[in-house]
Design a protein around this motif. Structure first.
Motif, mmCIF file in Angstrom:
data_model
loop_
_atom_site.group_PDB
_atom_site.id
_atom_site.type_symbol
_atom_site.label_atom_id
_atom_site.label_comp_id
_atom_site.label_asym_id
_atom_site.label_seq_id
_atom_site.Cartn_x
_atom_site.Cartn_y
_atom_site.Cartn_z
ATOM 1 N N TYR A 102 -21.953 8.296 8.843
ATOM 2 C CA TYR A 102 -20.970 7.142 8.627
ATOM 3 C C TYR A 102 -19.812 7.404 7.798
ATOM 4 N N ARG A 114 -13.813 6.492 9.016
ATOM 5 C CA ARG A 114 -12.678 6.603 10.050
ATOM 6 C C ARG A 114 -12.413 5.412 10.699
ATOM 7 N N SER A 115 -13.198 4.715 10.759
ATOM 8 C CA SER A 115 -13.377 3.419 11.488
ATOM 9 C C SER A 115 -14.108 2.272 10.834
ATOM 10 N N LYS A 116 -13.510 0.918 10.544
ATOM 11 C CA LYS A 116 -14.269 -0.085 10.194
ATOM 12 C C LYS A 116 -14.698 -0.972 11.136
ATOM 13 N N ASP A 117 -15.268 -0.449 12.097
ATOM 14 C CA ASP A 117 -15.767 -1.419 13.246
ATOM 15 C C ASP A 117 -17.029 -1.996 12.868
ATOM 16 N N VAL A 148 -20.244 0.125 12.632
ATOM 17 C CA VAL A 148 -20.364 1.077 11.331
ATOM 18 C C VAL A 148 -20.660 0.245 10.055
ATOM 19 N N ARG A 178 -11.008 2.447 5.178
ATOM 20 C CA ARG A 178 -10.292 3.637 6.000
ATOM 21 C C ARG A 178 -9.924 4.716 5.498
ATOM 22 N N GLU A 179 -9.709 5.943 5.801
ATOM 23 C CA GLU A 179 -8.981 7.036 5.386
ATOM 24 C C GLU A 179 -7.695 6.766 5.231
ATOM 25 N N ASP A 180 -6.951 5.982 5.921
ATOM 26 C CA ASP A 180 -5.515 5.651 5.767
ATOM 27 C C ASP A 180 -5.229 4.409 4.802
ATOM 28 N N GLU A 181 -6.407 3.925 4.037
ATOM 29 C CA GLU A 181 -6.157 2.813 2.982
ATOM 30 C C GLU A 181 -6.079 3.672 1.917
#
Length: 203
Positions: free
Chosen positions: A131, A152-155, A158, A185-188
Motif C-alpha cells: 500500500y 500512488r493513489s488515495k482511493d 486503499v 500521494r507521491e505528487d503532493e
C-alpha cells in the motif's frame, strides 16, 4: 465498547474526585441525550486541549443539545461545591481533527519507545501489503500526524485498508499508543517536503 470512530465510549479516571465526577457526568449525558451522545474523552483535570479538559462527541450540535450538556455540567459541578471544573468542548462525530487532538493529548506521557516500535511495525506491514511507496516517521508530529504514508493513489479502498492496519497495530498494543497517519500521494510535494524536513526517527 468501541464505536465506528475507533474510540472507546468513555475515558475516565475513577480513583479520585475528578474521575468520580466525570463518571457521573458521562452517565447523565448518556441518560439525557440517548443515541445523540456518541462519546466522552476526558483528560487529567489540569490538562487542556482548546482550553477544555473534556471532549463531548455528539451526533448533532444543535442549541438544545448544547444547553442540556451545559446544564448537566453545572449540576455535577454544584454537587462537588464547585471544587471541580468541567470545561467541555462539544464536537460532532465528523469533526475528526478535533477528536484526534483530544485522543492524542493523554498520550503525551506514553512510552516513546513503544510508540516507535508500533510505528515501525505499522510501516513494515504497509510495505508488505504493497500500500505504501514510502513511509516517513518524524521525531515530532507534522500536520498533527506521527507518520506519513506516501501512496500512488488515495482511493477509498486503499485508505480503508491503511486504516484497518493502523487499528490492528494499535489493538496489538492494547490501545496504549495512537498512530496518527497522514496519507499523501507521491505528487503532493509540499506535504512530503514538510515531513522530510523534520528530523526522522531511526528505524
Amino acid at each position: 465498547m468501541r464505536n465506528n470512530l475507533g474510540i472507546v465510549g468513555a475515558r475516565v479516571y475513577i480513583n479520585d474526585e475528578w474521575g468520580i465526577a466525570l463518571s457521573k457526568f458521562y452517565s447523565r449525558l448518556s441518560e439525557s441525550l440517548g443515541r445523540g451522545f456518541v462519546a466522552l474523552i476526558a483528560l487529567d483535570e489540569e490538562e487542556e486541549v482548546y482550553e477544555s479538559n473534556v471532549l463531548i462527541i455528539v451526533r448533532s450540535k444543535d442549541p438544545e443539545v448544547v444547553r442540556e450538556i451545559l446544564k448537566i455540567k453545572r449540576d455535577v459541578e454544584r454537587e462537588y461545591g464547585d471544587k471541580i471544573v468541567i470545561s467541555p468542548f462539544i464536537a460532532r462525530e465528523d469533526e475528526v481533527s478535533i477528536i484526534s487532538a483530544f485522543q492524542r493529548a493523554p498520550q503525551d506521557h506514553e512510552d516513546r519507545e513503544l510508540l516507535r516500535e508500533a510505528l515501525n511495525k505499522f510501516s513494515a506491514r504497509l510495505r508488505e501489503a504493497g500500500y505504501a511507496i514510502k513511509v516517513l516517521i518524524p521525531e515530532e508530529e507534522v500536520y498533527e500526524s506521527n507518520v506519513l504514508i506516501i501512496v500512488r493513489s488515495k482511493d477509498p479502498e486503499v485508505v480503508r485498508e491503511i486504516l484497518k492496519i493502523k487499528r490492528d497495530v494499535e489493538r496489538e498494543y492494547g490501545d496504549k499508543i495512537v498512530i496518527s497517519p497522514f496519507i499523501a500521494r507521491e505528487d503532493e510535494v509540499s506535504i512530503i517536503s514538510a515531513f522530510q524536513r523534520a528530523p526522522q526517527a531511526g528505524n
